[in-house]
Design an enzyme around this catalytic site. Structure first.
Site, PDB file in Angstrom:
ATOM      1  N   HIS A 157      31.755  54.679  40.833  1.00 37.40           N
ATOM      2  CA  HIS A 157      31.031  54.502  39.556  1.00 37.40           C
ATOM      3  C   HIS A 157      31.976  54.102  38.423  1.00 37.40           C
ATOM      4  CE1 HIS A 157      27.679  56.749  41.496  1.00 37.40           C
ATOM      5  NE2 HIS A 157      28.675  57.441  42.017  1.00 37.40           N
ATOM      6  N   GLU A 291      39.497  35.297  35.628  1.00 38.47           N
ATOM      7  CA  GLU A 291      38.127  35.118  35.132  1.00 38.47           C
ATOM      8  C   GLU A 291      37.457  33.915  35.790  1.00 38.47           C
ATOM      9  OE1 GLU A 291      37.904  35.859  30.598  1.00 38.47           O
ATOM     10  OE2 GLU A 291      40.017  35.570  31.049  1.00 38.47           O
TER      11      GLU A 291
END
Ligand code: ARG
Length: 468
Positions: A157, A291
């Site tokens: 998480h 990216e």
């Protein structure tokens, strides 16, 4: 003027828009080498079978070499009026050797021709990708060996979960890339059947030898059904699917690199070679390459979707829709190759900040599971109860805003009187990772062994690739 390759029954030339929508030469010029290889195999077979005279076949083969030379050296003029690579090559062949060129297209069609060209291109691309992915795995394994014992937080998480090692984390990607390579190998094995000789769709009345052309082009065997041969694009779909999954792996890794490189995480520094600055904010080091790897997953997944949708409604056999198979595949696989190259460069150069990683590994009560395990092991508590006790200890530490290891023995015993000073040994992150010795676990000794095993396997793969 009507088309000289197929214009026998046509009186006028196509509309300009027709030419624009119909022509594929703007992208299928990339298949030139495969097209010429396919034609050479075909004409050699026609000669052997006595379908074309030996001297005609020799002239055609020589002419094809000349065309190949012109394309390689950049002197070839591609013409849109000639639609595609197949007709561009054949037309130039005719200009070079005269009407004999027209014998090349005996017992074949552009339908089996494009199927064989595209298969050959995809096969070459799979082989190149496999070599590149092997290189990326090797770069990861090198780093994993160097950082087998470097403690970092493991997350679930995106919350600190349990300490792991950086080497272990990198080897997770080596596993993924291993599956990617295996998927590409599977696709290649099924791809490796030769559609040449299926002709337009029904086969041919000429006594061709499809086993000969299949062998000459490095295929395992000819395809068995002529209808399937010209209408099948599974080989592209499978490869694009493997590419899409691989792109997802690279994208997830790229995302982690982006996170690690933030000042907030500060886990790793990327080299200047793979970062850019900002024209306005002098402090910035932007992880653009990572990216872009993350971003390119979009078009790579898109190409798979695009081709699935092109194919889904097509009746047998060939329809011109299928010309839309190429651009997406070229784009996807070339961009994937670029992504693999960029990731390899970043991995080689990445400099982890071991201090920050270790400090972060110890924050967020990441050794709470170790404490619970200790209570089970040493005090024989049932795990559920140990979990509860640990929860109260975490609560006590958190109320004091300190780590578990900073609780005094008295504070611990207030929660569970049987706790002894020996507990402190498991509260450190190094001991935590060292204890995870189960198969596949993060213990540095495990990680070293796994990295060694991978290095051995990859060296074997590399030797096979070099020998092939
Ligand atoms: N350029 C075409 C393609 O890429 C070649 C096959 C054309 N076949 C035909 N029957 N018009 O699909």
């Amino acid at each position: 003027m009507s088309n000289k390759m197929w214009g026998g029954r046509f009186e006028s030339a196509p509309d300009a828009i027709m030419e624009e929508i119909n022509a594929s030469i703007g992208f299928d010029y990339k298949l030139a080498a495969q097209d010429i290889a396919g034609s050479k195999a075909h004409v050699a077979m026609l000669a052997q079978q006595g379908i074309v005279a030996q001297e005609d076949a020799a002239a055609i083969a020589k002419g094809l070499d000349e065309v190949a030379g012109e394309i390689e050296s950049g002197t070839f003029t591609f013409s849109r009026a000639l639609e595609d690579i197949h007709m561009n090559v054949e037309s130039r062949l005719a200009a070079l050797i005269g009407p004999t060129a027209g014998r090349l297209h005996t017992a074949r069609s552009r339908n089996d021709q494009v199927a064989v060209d595209f298969r050959l291109w995809v096969r070459d691309t799979i082989d190149a990708l496999d070599r590149q992915l092997l290189g990326l795995q090797q770069a990861l394994v090198d780093k994993a060996q160097a950082y087998a014992g470097a403690v970092m937080p493991g997350f679930t998480h995106l919350q600190s979960a349990q300490p792991v090692t950086f080497g272990h984390h990198l080897l997770a990607y080596v596993e993924m890339l291993g599956r990617d390579r295996s998927r590409l190998r599977d696709a290649r094995a099924r791809l490796n059947e030769c559609p040449l000789g299926a002709a337009a769709l029904a086969g041919t009345s000429f006594p061709i030898d499809r086993h000969m052309t299949a062998k000459a082009l490095g295929f395992d065997r000819p395809t068995a059904n002529s209808l399937d041969s010209v209408s099948d694009r599974d080989f592209a779909l499978e490869t694009l699917s493997a590419a899409a999954i691989c792109a997802v792996h690279l994208s997830r890794f790229a995302e982690e690199i982006v996170l690690w490189a933030t000042p907030q995480f500060g886990f790793a520094r990327l080299s200047d070679k793979f970062t850019t600055g900002s024209s306005i904010m002098p402090q910035k080091r932007n992880p653009d390459a990572a990216e872009l790897v993350r971003g390119k997953a979009g078009r790579i997944i898109g190409a798979l979707n695009g081709l699935l949708i092109v194919m889904k409604g097509l009746p047998l056999t060939y329809s011109k829709d299928m010309q839309e198979d190429k651009e997406g595949a070229f784009d996807s696989l070339q961009n994937l190759s670029l992504c693999v190259a960029a990731m390899t460069g970043m991995v080689k150069d990445i400099a982890p900040d071991l201090k920050r990683m270790k400090a972060a590994a110890g924050s967020g009560y990441a050794t709470a599971t170790d404490l619970a395990d200790w209570l089970v092991r040493e005090l024989n508590l049932p795990f559920r109860e140990a979990h509860h006790v640990t929860g109260r200890l975490v609560g006590a530490a958190s109320a004091r805003k300190v780590g578990l290891e900073k609780l005094t023995l008295e504070e611990m015993q207030a929660v569970e009187p049987r706790i002894t000073p020996a507990v402190y040994a498991v509260l450190g992150v190094d001991n935590s990772v060292k204890s995870r010795v189960s198969y596949g676990g993060t213990a540095p000794a495990n990680v070293r062994a796994q990295a060694r095993a991978w290095a051995k396997k990859l060296a074997k793969d590399a030797a096979r690739v070099a020998g092939a």
